[in-house]
Design an enzyme around this catalytic site. Structure first.
Site, short mmCIF file in Angstrom:
data_model
loop_
_atom_site.label_atom_id
_atom_site.label_comp_id
_atom_site.label_asym_id
_atom_site.label_seq_id
_atom_site.Cartn_x
_atom_site.Cartn_y
_atom_site.Cartn_z
N PHE A 14 53.59 39.39 36.66
CA PHE A 14 54.03 38.41 37.66
C PHE A 14 54.87 37.30 37.00
O PHE A 14 56.08 37.17 37.25
CB PHE A 14 52.79 37.86 38.37
CG PHE A 14 52.96 36.54 39.04
CD1 PHE A 14 53.99 36.32 39.95
CD2 PHE A 14 52.09 35.50 38.76
CE1 PHE A 14 54.15 35.08 40.56
CE2 PHE A 14 52.23 34.26 39.36
CZ PHE A 14 53.27 34.05 40.25
N VAL A 60 50.17 45.44 22.91
CA VAL A 60 50.11 44.37 21.89
C VAL A 60 48.86 44.46 21.03
O VAL A 60 48.77 43.75 20.03
CB VAL A 60 50.22 42.96 22.52
CG1 VAL A 60 51.58 42.72 23.15
CG2 VAL A 60 49.10 42.68 23.52
N TYR A 148 37.72 36.44 29.22
CA TYR A 148 39.06 35.87 29.38
C TYR A 148 39.12 34.48 28.75
O TYR A 148 39.98 34.21 27.90
CB TYR A 148 39.38 35.81 30.87
CG TYR A 148 40.76 35.27 31.21
CD1 TYR A 148 41.91 36.02 30.93
CD2 TYR A 148 40.91 34.03 31.83
CE1 TYR A 148 43.17 35.53 31.26
CE2 TYR A 148 42.16 33.55 32.17
CZ TYR A 148 43.29 34.30 31.88
OH TYR A 148 44.54 33.81 32.20
N ARG A 189 43.52 38.02 43.26
CA ARG A 189 43.65 36.57 43.14
C ARG A 189 43.75 35.94 44.53
O ARG A 189 44.16 36.59 45.49
CB ARG A 189 44.86 36.20 42.27
CG ARG A 189 44.56 36.45 40.81
CD ARG A 189 45.64 35.95 39.89
NE ARG A 189 46.63 36.97 39.58
CZ ARG A 189 47.55 36.85 38.61
NH1 ARG A 189 47.59 35.75 37.90
NH2 ARG A 189 48.41 37.81 38.37
P1 NAD Z 1 49.90 39.69 35.04
O1 NAD Z 1 48.66 40.47 34.94
O2 NAD Z 1 50.77 39.86 36.24
O3 NAD Z 1 50.81 39.93 33.76
C1 NAD Z 1 50.29 40.26 32.51
C2 NAD Z 1 51.22 41.29 31.86
O4 NAD Z 1 50.70 41.63 30.57
C3 NAD Z 1 51.29 42.59 32.66
O5 NAD Z 1 52.61 43.01 32.81
C4 NAD Z 1 50.48 43.57 31.82
O6 NAD Z 1 50.87 44.91 32.00
C5 NAD Z 1 50.74 43.04 30.43
N1 NAD Z 1 49.70 43.43 29.48
C6 NAD Z 1 48.35 43.33 29.62
N2 NAD Z 1 47.73 43.81 28.55
C7 NAD Z 1 48.70 44.22 27.69
C8 NAD Z 1 48.70 44.84 26.41
N3 NAD Z 1 47.55 45.11 25.77
N4 NAD Z 1 49.89 45.13 25.82
C9 NAD Z 1 51.06 44.87 26.46
N5 NAD Z 1 51.13 44.29 27.68
C10 NAD Z 1 49.96 43.99 28.28
O7 NAD Z 1 49.50 38.17 34.87
P2 NAD Z 1 50.35 36.84 35.05
O8 NAD Z 1 49.78 36.08 36.17
O9 NAD Z 1 51.79 37.13 35.02
O10 NAD Z 1 49.92 36.06 33.73
C11 NAD Z 1 50.76 36.08 32.57
C12 NAD Z 1 50.11 35.23 31.48
O11 NAD Z 1 49.94 33.88 31.94
C13 NAD Z 1 48.74 35.72 31.05
O12 NAD Z 1 48.61 35.56 29.67
C14 NAD Z 1 47.80 34.79 31.77
O13 NAD Z 1 46.59 34.62 31.07
C15 NAD Z 1 48.60 33.50 31.81
N6 NAD Z 1 48.19 32.66 32.94
C16 NAD Z 1 48.59 32.95 34.21
C17 NAD Z 1 48.19 32.14 35.27
C18 NAD Z 1 48.63 32.40 36.68
O14 NAD Z 1 48.27 31.61 37.56
N7 NAD Z 1 49.39 33.42 36.97
C19 NAD Z 1 47.35 31.05 35.03
C20 NAD Z 1 46.94 30.82 33.72
C21 NAD Z 1 47.38 31.60 32.68
#
Ligand code: NAD
Length: 319
Positions: A14, A60, A148, A189
């Site tokens: 996202f 990763v 997490y 979510r």
């Molecule tokens: P998301 O789940 O949509 O995106 C995470 C991405 O990481 C996905 O594309 C997934 O395929 C990839 N991924 C997961 N494990 C992986 C691995 N082992 N190797 C390679 N790729 C991997 O989540 P998001 O909402 O886009 O969040 C992105 C980042 O921002 C995350 O680190 C999350 O903790 C942080 N974050 C997001 C929010 C929010 O409100 N969206 C809030 C706090 C922190």
């Protein structure tokens, strides 16, 4: 600082997909590293095929190799929705620990800057309001969400350690609830779940009594904050989030009105360790980055509802 070539881990997710798009269209070359665990290639439709964009299917938790120069690593790879990070708790911890180690190693090898997408979850169920960056948090280290929260706390500590031992210039962004187009409607979510239920004419389900608070930030504002921090030498941690606190019931009611839902809001069982209050103090981001959210909640929710309505209509038409 102008970026030449940026690695975005988690770039198919996202937030990551919006980051990739913003960077490519502002002139940078982007290597997106993702294993598609929770991300989708369709999130990258606007940049796929662009000469400055490259997708690398990689996990990763394995060492990362990116040939050629890299000046910044933006590390977002990590499942972010509770449903996703609880489904495979060990995988979540491997991603949070080994994944961050490998992303930092990549930055070290390339002498690149590093940005960690951390989270407000490092504050746990906070005892101080609003949360300032010097607050150490109130996290249950053995609760279900700890996989997490603790791996993000570990990631923050590792970022600091790489700075101290290897001189890697790293910054930590603590992201508070961000929302917008490209969230998965089924990822559990709050915002996508409420919108999906509202558009389907179902009752919106609020877990617990709904008095718990959240503060929301529209995705374009979050992405602007992350990129501003990556361009800046400020190490952080810096809160990136919306400073307006609303109860979950208030958010549910707003979405019910925007989706034209008529069914009443209903309550489900409260989730374990669900924080009672969440609200960032963003004075540091204002001062160091000149950053503050610009998109109002009403406008951001309207854009998100429109996106979900259009994509669910497209899915229905295709099916
Ligand atoms: P998301 O789940 O949509 O995106 C995470 C991405 O990481 C996905 O594309 C997934 O395929 C990839 N991924 C997961 N494990 C992986 C691995 N082992 N190797 C390679 N790729 C991997 O989540 P998001 O909402 O886009 O969040 C992105 C980042 O921002 C995350 O680190 C999350 O903790 C942080 N974050 C997001 C929010 C929010 O409100 N969206 C809030 C706090 C922190």
């Amino acid at each position: 600082m102008r970026f030449e070539r940026v690695v975005v881990t988690g770039g198919a997710g996202f937030l990551g997909s919006h980051v990739c798009e913003e960077l490519v269209f502002s002139g940078a070359s982007v290597v997106c590293v993702d294993n598609l665990a929770t991300g989708r290639l369709s999130n990258l439709d606007t940049v796929a095929g662009h000469p400055r964009f490259h997708f690398e299917h990689a996990d990763v938790t394995e060492p990362l190799r990116v040939p050629g120069p890299v000046d910044v690593v933006l590390h977002l790879a990590c499942p972010a929705s509770p449903a996703a990070y609880l489904r495979e708790p060990v995988t979540t911890m491997r991603t949070g620990s080994l994944g961050t180690l490998h992303a930092l190693e990549l930055a070290r090898l390339h002498r690149a800057r590093f940005l960690l997408a951390s989270t407000s979850e490092v504050y746990g169920d906070p005892l101080r309001h609003p949360q300032t960056e010097d607050y150490w948090g109130n996290v249950n280290p053995v609760g279900p969400r700890s996989v997490y929260d603790e791996s993000k706390r570990f990631s923050e500590a590792l970022t600091i350690a790489y700075q101290a031992q290897y001189g890697v210039r790293g910054s930590i962004a603590r992201i508070f609830n961000s929302y917008g187009p490209r969230m998965r409607p089924d990822d559990g979510r709050m915002i996508p779940a409420f919108i999906r239920q509202g558009l389907a004419g179902e009752p919106i389900t609020v877990f617990g009594d709904g008095a718990q608070t959240r503060s929301l930030c529209y995705v374009s504002d979050t992405v602007r904050g992350l990129i501003a921090l990556a361009r800046n030498d400020f190490p952080g941690p810096v809160n990136i989030g919306g400073p307006d606190e609303l109860s979950v019931t208030q958010i549910a009611e707003r979405i019910r009105r925007l989706t034209g839902g008529t069914a009443p809001v209903r309550h489900g069982e409260a989730m374990t360790d669900d924080p009672r209050r969440r609200c960032p103090d963003i004075a540091l981001a204002r001062r160091e980055l000149g950053w503050a959210p610009q998109v109002s909640l009403t406008e951001g929710l309207r854009r998100t509802v429109d996106h979900f309505a259009a994509t669910s209509f497209a899915h229905r038409a295709a099916g």
